[in-house]
Design an enzyme around this catalytic site. Structure first.
Site, short mmCIF file in Angstrom:
data_model
loop_
_atom_site.label_atom_id
_atom_site.label_comp_id
_atom_site.label_asym_id
_atom_site.label_seq_id
_atom_site.Cartn_x
_atom_site.Cartn_y
_atom_site.Cartn_z
N GLY A 1 0.83 -1.21 0.00
CA GLY A 1 0.00 0.00 0.00
C GLY A 1 0.85 1.25 0.00
O GLY A 1 1.98 1.26 -0.52
N SER A 2 0.34 2.28 0.60
CA SER A 2 1.03 3.57 0.59
C SER A 2 2.21 3.57 1.54
O SER A 2 2.29 2.77 2.48
CB SER A 2 0.06 4.68 1.02
OG SER A 2 -0.28 4.55 2.39
N GLY B 1 2.68 1.94 5.25
CA GLY B 1 3.80 1.06 5.51
C GLY B 1 4.65 1.50 6.69
O GLY B 1 5.16 0.67 7.45
N GLU C 1 5.80 -3.54 0.76
CA GLU C 1 5.84 -3.21 -0.67
C GLU C 1 4.97 -1.98 -0.83
O GLU C 1 3.74 -2.07 -0.88
CB GLU C 1 5.35 -4.40 -1.50
CG GLU C 1 5.78 -4.35 -2.96
CD GLU C 1 4.99 -3.35 -3.77
OE1 GLU C 1 5.54 -2.25 -4.05
OE2 GLU C 1 3.84 -3.63 -4.10
N CYS D 1 1.44 0.54 -8.49
CA CYS D 1 2.62 1.03 -7.77
C CYS D 1 3.80 1.15 -8.73
O CYS D 1 4.75 1.89 -8.45
CB CYS D 1 2.96 0.12 -6.60
SG CYS D 1 3.10 -1.62 -7.02
#
Length: 514
Positions: A244-245, A249, A266, A300
């Site tokens: 995610g963002s 994270g 990630e 991403c």
């Protein structure tokens, strides 16, 4: 095409769906509210999901804890056989699941089908891996001693996934973890909950027919307070894999690290393509456009910066304006369209705010950026992808905006200058150079070249095969998922020394006589 929703019935989705599964059992609170899943394609309500309560979470964790001692004792190739059967089930339902992914998330039907194919591919990869969980042997410095290392299951693995890949990222983690002997707990994005529920409906028959213990694969759909925060703080879960963002994270890394747990992060990407003066623009053009507008810029690995040598800058700008003007925007279930919607109206507002900030910093919008209206765009989530002429040092260029905005940046020197521009952002996920110059290509791939986890030559930033470990550096989090030896993150390493002699020599020649 979006009026034909027969795939919902094929996937056993209902108007209201329970939010917790332990493999073949469904349960969950019905008095904690629901998540309503509306399609960004046409704004229609697809279905509701009951939010899990904290009591639901505890029940699920207890089931998972009881399943782990049983699952880890099953030989890895037998665990791989379960994963093989799951892959076959996904093959059988590839089309309806791909349609659901496209309809619930808004990506093109081809991308939705491709995402399910990724799930199938990782199942195949994991099946082979189940017979290749290799350790090493080492020569001991002590006579009549043998040293080796082996890998053991970790335990409970939490998986937090994002809306943009609502099913594939779960499978990257869950199928690898399964053959490693772990049990998994999946918390999907509340923006795409039905895709997750559909996956568990598909697995139901496989898990039951193979008598897989309840709790080996778990799903829980709930909010941050009731599920998300307890999950990352839970000492019973030694590993959290979060996609995610960067903001999310950092929170996961902080909480998991404080309890000395492990995390696979990630996170965001601010990915660049370098166009050298010696680039083959014929192959570069489709890579740039797909990288920037595919999934409406919500990957991403989406291309967000294009670093172009000044000698070809005007040519590239004209080429891209022409390509963008030919993009067909509309329902992603119509395969004649190139670009579908953003996930929701909040994402539309974020894109508009980014463009406003870019203009305030002196950038020029060369093409696009508008919010589209009319009957075909009634959901309010459709935008025209934007081309923006900017400078590398602009604050907005240094940030990741999860939308189809491509910043065009000039460079005038050699490839080292372009690489410096590329590496100047905080994120380090995916990168690419287009050049026919061997020296430039090898410099880009060298230790002083791209600082990203993914570095490509003459292909774009977007799209990755499951055979390679996926992830990036810096604010991207440093984690790796999927292929190569990423499986080691889901296991605990153990070093073993065996003395088969009649004496007890100590390491480093230490003497200790009694």
């Amino acid at each position: 095409m979006s009026s034909d929703l027969s795939f919902l019935r094929e996937l056993k989705l209902e108007g209201k769906n329970l939010g917790v599964s332990t493999g073949s059992e469904w349960f969950g609170s019905e008095d904690h509210g629901t998540f309503a899943s509306h399609s960004p394609v046409d704004g229609r309500l697809i279905g509701n999901v009951f939010k899990a309560s904290r009591a639901d979470y505890e029940k699920m964790i207890g089931t998972a804890e009881r399943a782990f001692p049983i699952w880890r004792q099953l030989p890895a190739p037998q665990r791989g056989e379960i994963v093989r059967l799951i892959g076959n089930k996904l093959r059988e339902f590839k089309e309806p699941l791909g349609k659901l992914v496209a309809y619930e998330m808004g990506k093109s039907l081809q991308e939705g089908l491709g995402e399910v194919q990724e799930m199938i591919d990782i199942c195949d990869f994991a099946v082979g891996l189940s017979r290749q969980l290799h350790g090493l042997t080492m020569h001991s410095e002590r006579p009549q001693h043998r040293m080796y290392e082996q890998w053991h299951p970790m335990g409970l693995v939490g998986i937090i996934s994002a809306f943009n890949f609502p099913v594939a990222v779960w499978s990257w983690n869950a199928m690898i973890a399964a053959v490693c002997g772990d049990v998994t707990i999946w918390k999907p994005s509340e923006k795409t909950p039905l895709s997750a529920i559909a996956c568990f409906h598909l697995m139901h028959d496989v898990l039951r027919a193979q008598q897989v213990p309840e709790g080996v694969m778990n799903l829980i759909i709930g909010n941050v307070q009731e599920v998300g925060e307890p999950m990352i703080a839970d000492g019973r879960i030694p590993l959290i894999s979060a996609t995610g963002s960067t903001r999310m994270g950092k929170r996961v890394g902080e909480v998991v690290g404080a309890r000395l747990g492990r995390s696979i992060l990630e996170l965001g990407g601010n990915n660049a393509i370098i166009l050298s003066a010696q680039a083959d623009l014929k192959i570069a053009a489709p890579a740039i456009v797909f990288g920037a507008v595919g999934t409406c810029g919500q990957r991403c690995t989406s291309t967000r910066r294009l670093i172009v040598h000044e000698s070809i800058y005007d040519q590239v700008q004209s080429m891209l304006v022409k390509a963008y003007s030919g993009l067909r925007i509309g329902s992603p279930l119509d395969q004649n369209n190139h670009v579908g919607p953003l996930i929701d109206k909040d994402a539309v507002q974020l894109m508009q705010a980014a463009l406003k900030e870019a203009k305030a910093e002196g950038a020029t919008i060369l093409y696009g950026g508008e919010v589209l209206d009319g009957e075909a765009y009634a959901s309010g989530c459709y935008v025209r992808p934007a081309l923006v002429e900017a400078r590398a040092d602009m604050k907005i260029v240094q940030e990741e905006t999860f939308a189809p905005i491509l910043y065009l940046l000039r460079y005038s020197g050699d490839v080292d200058q372009a690489i410096q521009v590329q590496n100047s952002v905080r994120q380090g996920l995916s990168s690419s150079i287009f050049t026919l110059n061997l020296r430039e290509a090898e410099t880009f791939l060298s230790a002083w070249g791209s600082d990203c986890g993914i570095a490509n030559v003459n292909i774009g930033t977007s799209g990755a095969e499951i055979g390679g470990a996926f992830g990036g550096e810096k604010d991207t989090g440093g984690g790796r998922e999927s292929g190569s030896d990423a499986w080691k993150a889901y296991m605990r390493r153990q070093t073993n020394t065996i003395n088969y002699g009649r004496q007890l020599p100590l390491a480093q020649g230490i003497k200790f006589d009694i």
